[in-house]
Design a protein around this motif. Structure first.
Motif, mmCIF file in Angstrom:
data_model
loop_
_atom_site.group_PDB
_atom_site.id
_atom_site.type_symbol
_atom_site.label_atom_id
_atom_site.label_comp_id
_atom_site.label_asym_id
_atom_site.label_seq_id
_atom_site.Cartn_x
_atom_site.Cartn_y
_atom_site.Cartn_z
ATOM 1 N N PRO A 171 -38.807 -24.504 36.003
ATOM 2 C CA PRO A 171 -38.566 -25.780 35.306
ATOM 3 C C PRO A 171 -37.124 -25.926 34.868
ATOM 4 C CG PRO A 171 -39.641 -24.210 33.847
ATOM 5 C CD PRO A 171 -39.613 -23.574 35.203
ATOM 6 N N GLY A 172 -36.706 -27.192 34.648
ATOM 7 C CA GLY A 172 -35.383 -27.463 34.105
ATOM 8 C C GLY A 172 -34.311 -27.649 35.150
ATOM 9 N N ASP A 173 -33.067 -27.846 34.634
ATOM 10 C CA ASP A 173 -31.941 -28.015 35.545
ATOM 11 C C ASP A 173 -31.465 -26.644 36.021
ATOM 12 O OD1 ASP A 173 -30.548 -26.888 33.439
ATOM 13 O OD2 ASP A 173 -29.631 -28.767 32.800
ATOM 14 N N MET A 174 -30.348 -26.613 36.776
ATOM 15 C CA MET A 174 -29.911 -25.356 37.369
ATOM 16 C C MET A 174 -29.578 -24.318 36.303
ATOM 17 S SD MET A 174 -29.520 -23.387 39.792
ATOM 18 C CE MET A 174 -30.150 -24.600 40.938
ATOM 19 N N LYS A 175 -28.963 -24.757 35.192
ATOM 20 C CA LYS A 175 -28.639 -23.800 34.123
ATOM 21 C C LYS A 175 -29.925 -23.179 33.574
ATOM 22 C CE LYS A 175 -26.534 -23.439 29.558
ATOM 23 N NZ LYS A 175 -27.774 -22.961 28.923
ATOM 24 N N ASP A 176 -30.960 -24.011 33.366
ATOM 25 C CA ASP A 176 -32.234 -23.507 32.853
ATOM 26 C C ASP A 176 -32.861 -22.507 33.819
ATOM 27 O OD1 ASP A 176 -32.080 -25.100 30.574
ATOM 28 O OD2 ASP A 176 -33.004 -26.803 31.591
ATOM 29 N N LYS A 177 -32.722 -22.769 35.111
ATOM 30 C CA LYS A 177 -33.338 -21.911 36.116
ATOM 31 C C LYS A 177 -32.678 -20.529 36.183
ATOM 32 C CE LYS A 177 -34.328 -25.938 39.094
ATOM 33 N NZ LYS A 177 -35.785 -26.006 39.054
ATOM 34 N N ILE A 178 -31.364 -20.511 36.044
ATOM 35 C CA ILE A 178 -30.636 -19.250 36.204
ATOM 36 C C ILE A 178 -30.460 -18.505 34.887
ATOM 37 C CG2 ILE A 178 -28.278 -20.095 35.876
ATOM 38 C CD1 ILE A 178 -29.418 -17.727 38.687
ATOM 39 N N ASP A 179 -30.646 -19.192 33.744
ATOM 40 C CA ASP A 179 -30.421 -18.593 32.426
ATOM 41 C C ASP A 179 -31.105 -17.236 32.213
ATOM 42 O OD1 ASP A 179 -28.554 -20.199 31.334
ATOM 43 O OD2 ASP A 179 -29.873 -21.224 29.924
ATOM 44 N N PRO A 180 -32.401 -17.093 32.574
ATOM 45 C CA PRO A 180 -33.055 -15.798 32.312
ATOM 46 C C PRO A 180 -32.328 -14.618 32.948
ATOM 47 C CG PRO A 180 -34.673 -17.456 32.911
ATOM 48 C CD PRO A 180 -33.330 -18.062 33.168
ATOM 49 N N TYR A 181 -31.696 -14.843 34.090
ATOM 50 C CA TYR A 181 -31.011 -13.758 34.789
ATOM 51 C C TYR A 181 -29.636 -13.463 34.181
ATOM 52 C CZ TYR A 181 -34.627 -14.921 38.151
ATOM 53 O OH TYR A 181 -35.836 -15.170 38.737
ATOM 54 N N LEU A 182 -29.108 -14.425 33.428
ATOM 55 C CA LEU A 182 -27.766 -14.278 32.860
ATOM 56 C C LEU A 182 -27.778 -13.902 31.380
ATOM 57 C CD1 LEU A 182 -26.137 -17.360 34.588
ATOM 58 C CD2 LEU A 182 -25.547 -14.992 35.022
ATOM 59 N N GLN A 183 -28.975 -13.651 30.826
ATOM 60 C CA GLN A 183 -29.070 -13.390 29.392
ATOM 61 C C GLN A 183 -28.181 -12.249 28.913
ATOM 62 O OE1 GLN A 183 -30.719 -15.592 27.389
ATOM 63 N NE2 GLN A 183 -29.517 -14.500 25.839
ATOM 64 N N PRO A 184 -28.053 -11.139 29.669
ATOM 65 C CA PRO A 184 -27.141 -10.068 29.204
ATOM 66 C C PRO A 184 -25.697 -10.547 29.065
ATOM 67 C CG PRO A 184 -28.599 -9.240 30.917
ATOM 68 C CD PRO A 184 -28.792 -10.729 30.881
ATOM 69 N N LEU A 185 -25.288 -11.481 29.928
ATOM 70 C CA LEU A 185 -23.929 -12.018 29.841
ATOM 71 C C LEU A 185 -23.796 -12.930 28.622
ATOM 72 C CD1 LEU A 185 -23.320 -12.859 33.618
ATOM 73 C CD2 LEU A 185 -22.800 -10.756 32.406
ATOM 74 N N TYR A 186 -24.824 -13.750 28.369
ATOM 75 C CA TYR A 186 -24.812 -14.607 27.190
ATOM 76 C C TYR A 186 -24.761 -13.773 25.908
ATOM 77 C CZ TYR A 186 -26.117 -18.726 29.982
ATOM 78 O OH TYR A 186 -26.133 -19.753 30.889
ATOM 79 N N ASP A 187 -25.539 -12.678 25.885
ATOM 80 C CA ASP A 187 -25.572 -11.817 24.699
ATOM 81 C C ASP A 187 -24.171 -11.308 24.377
ATOM 82 O OD1 ASP A 187 -28.293 -12.169 24.517
ATOM 83 O OD2 ASP A 187 -28.809 -10.249 25.450
ATOM 84 N N ALA A 188 -23.448 -10.900 25.415
ATOM 85 C CA ALA A 188 -22.083 -10.402 25.212
ATOM 86 C C ALA A 188 -21.161 -11.525 24.748
ATOM 87 C CB ALA A 188 -21.558 -9.777 26.503
ATOM 88 N N LEU A 189 -21.262 -12.694 25.385
ATOM 89 C CA LEU A 189 -20.427 -13.839 24.996
ATOM 90 C C LEU A 189 -20.656 -14.230 23.542
ATOM 91 C CD1 LEU A 189 -20.580 -16.299 28.044
ATOM 92 C CD2 LEU A 189 -18.507 -15.313 27.057
ATOM 93 N N GLU A 190 -21.936 -14.247 23.127
ATOM 94 C CA GLU A 190 -22.264 -14.693 21.770
ATOM 95 C C GLU A 190 -21.812 -13.699 20.715
ATOM 96 O OE1 GLU A 190 -26.427 -15.498 21.933
ATOM 97 O OE2 GLU A 190 -26.167 -17.413 22.976
ATOM 98 N N ASP A 191 -21.450 -12.483 21.139
ATOM 99 C CA ASP A 191 -20.903 -11.512 20.210
ATOM 100 C C ASP A 191 -19.419 -11.761 19.955
ATOM 101 O OD1 ASP A 191 -21.204 -9.345 18.525
ATOM 102 O OD2 ASP A 191 -20.667 -7.869 20.054
ATOM 103 N N MET A 192 -18.800 -12.578 20.829
ATOM 104 C CA MET A 192 -17.348 -12.783 20.752
ATOM 105 C C MET A 192 -16.942 -14.232 20.506
ATOM 106 S SD MET A 192 -16.478 -10.449 24.091
ATOM 107 C CE MET A 192 -17.624 -9.133 24.509
ATOM 108 N N ILE A 193 -17.829 -15.178 20.833
ATOM 109 C CA ILE A 193 -17.537 -16.610 20.671
ATOM 110 C C ILE A 193 -18.720 -17.254 19.958
ATOM 111 C CG2 ILE A 193 -17.015 -18.771 21.876
ATOM 112 C CD1 ILE A 193 -16.080 -17.141 24.266
ATOM 113 N N PRO A 194 -18.487 -18.098 18.943
ATOM 114 C CA PRO A 194 -19.600 -18.769 18.261
ATOM 115 C C PRO A 194 -20.477 -19.546 19.247
ATOM 116 C CG PRO A 194 -17.545 -19.106 17.077
ATOM 117 C CD PRO A 194 -17.177 -18.467 18.377
ATOM 118 N N ALA A 195 -21.800 -19.524 19.008
ATOM 119 C CA ALA A 195 -22.747 -20.165 19.916
ATOM 120 C C ALA A 195 -22.431 -21.645 20.133
ATOM 121 C CB ALA A 195 -24.166 -19.997 19.378
ATOM 122 N N VAL A 196 -22.031 -22.336 19.061
ATOM 123 C CA VAL A 196 -21.697 -23.764 19.173
ATOM 124 C C VAL A 196 -20.490 -23.950 20.085
ATOM 125 C CG1 VAL A 196 -20.941 -25.805 17.906
ATOM 126 C CG2 VAL A 196 -22.653 -24.306 16.905
#
Length: 321
Positions: A171-196
């Motif tokens: 379900p969802g757009d392309m970002k939604d579809k690929i997000d589960p596979y990129l979660q480790p990258l998001y976790d690292a990004l959110e440690d260095m850049i505010p989520a907003v």
């Protein structure tokens, strides 16, 4: 009397102003000949022209400090205005700072080799077991390049092996579809850049998600491009990915050769790329090992146990043949 408006870019003004405008009050007290009014990301200044020039230089230095360290304290403001190095600036070897102000730097010899390889080459392969920090450190290097404006964007990619790169049924757009596979990258990004801020950067395409299945025909320029879990690419996929490289771009390819999830009959593109590209100028290869694991101490024991089991299974196969 001179009047100027200074616009704070790339930072949350609250970080500079401090809790309850405490930092702003310190700044005002150090520039008694100026009337300083802050509204949002705009600072209105009236007063002595000579002191205003000094104020502008100092505010820019403070802005850069906030960009680099994700924080600024009263003592930092005083050090900057007095022309001294802040305590953070005196610390060597830091790649970037986390949102909590924690310095992110190499924690092993091989992690430092990864940093050096990134600085010396346009393409780096970082290969090693889980927990060695290869993905986290790669994200830190990309964030640093973005903060220092040596790159205009970060592009993240990862093979979606479980879905066979056929993501249409999700379900969802392309970002939604690929997000589960990129979660480790998001976790690292959110440690260095505010989520907003990450969300804003995605909307402006400063941070981009680029599934391998949709990268053919693209040229990736002015960017740091990270391909994570590259051991799960096919030879055709990784060849296509590597040839997307454009001007002023650096690529980091990470992978763990002990965690290949491809079908048994399918070759790993990462393994083939390392063999074919070995020794080519401008390409760095860093191999991390169990000594570089920076997760919970049990991770090292788990890696050791699985390696022992693999050796035993291999010996049994050889004995039976």
């Amino acid at each position: 009397m001179t009047e100027k408006h200074i616009i704070l870019e790339d930072i949350d003004p609250i970080m500079l102003y401090g809790t309850g405008n405490a930092n702003l009050q310190v700044i005002k007290s150090l520039f008694p000949k100026l009337r300083i009014v802050a509204r949002g990301n705009v600072i209105k200044v009236l007063g002595d022209e000579e002191q205003m020039c000094q104020f502008e230089e100092n505010i820019e230095s403070m802005r850069k400090h906030v960009v680099k360290f994700n924080s600024i304290k009263e003592e930092d403001i005083i050090d900057i205005i007095k022309g001294r190095k802040t305590k953070e600036d005196a610390v060597k070897g830091v790649v970037v700072y986390s949102l909590t102000g924690r310095p992110i730097k190499s924690r092993s010899e091989n992690q430092q080799k990864l940093i050096d390889a990134f600085n010396d080459n346009d393409m780096v392969f970082a290969v090693g077991p889980a927990g060695t920090g290869k993905t986290y450190l790669s994200i830190a290097l990309a964030v640093k390049a973005l903060k220092e404006k040596t790159a205009k964007r970060i592009i993240l990619s990862r093979p979606a092996v479980e879905a066979g790169e056929k993501l249409g049924f999700l379900p969802g757009d392309m970002k939604d579809k690929i997000d589960p596979y990129l979660q480790p990258l998001y976790d690292a990004l959110e440690d260095m850049i505010p989520a907003v801020k990450i969300q804003d950067m995605m909307e402006k395409h400063i941070i981009q998600i680029a599934p391998l299945a949709f990268m053919r025909g693209r040229t990736l320029s002015d960017a740091v491009v990270i391909l994570d879990e590259a051991q799960n690419t096919t030879p055709a996929q990784i060849r296509m990915f590597l040839t997307r490289m454009g001007w002023n771009t650096k690529m980091i390819i990470t992978g763990d050769m002990t965690q290949i999830d491809l079908p048994r009959e399918q070759k790993s593109g990462l393994k083939e790329a390392l063999r074919i590209l070995s020794g080519i100028e401008g390409i760095g290869v860093v191999e991390l090992n169990k000594k570089d694991i920076v997760r919970h101490k049990l991770v090292t024991r788990i890696v050791n146990a699985y390696e022992a089991a693999d050796r035993k299974a291999k010996q049994q196969v050889q004995a039976e043949s």
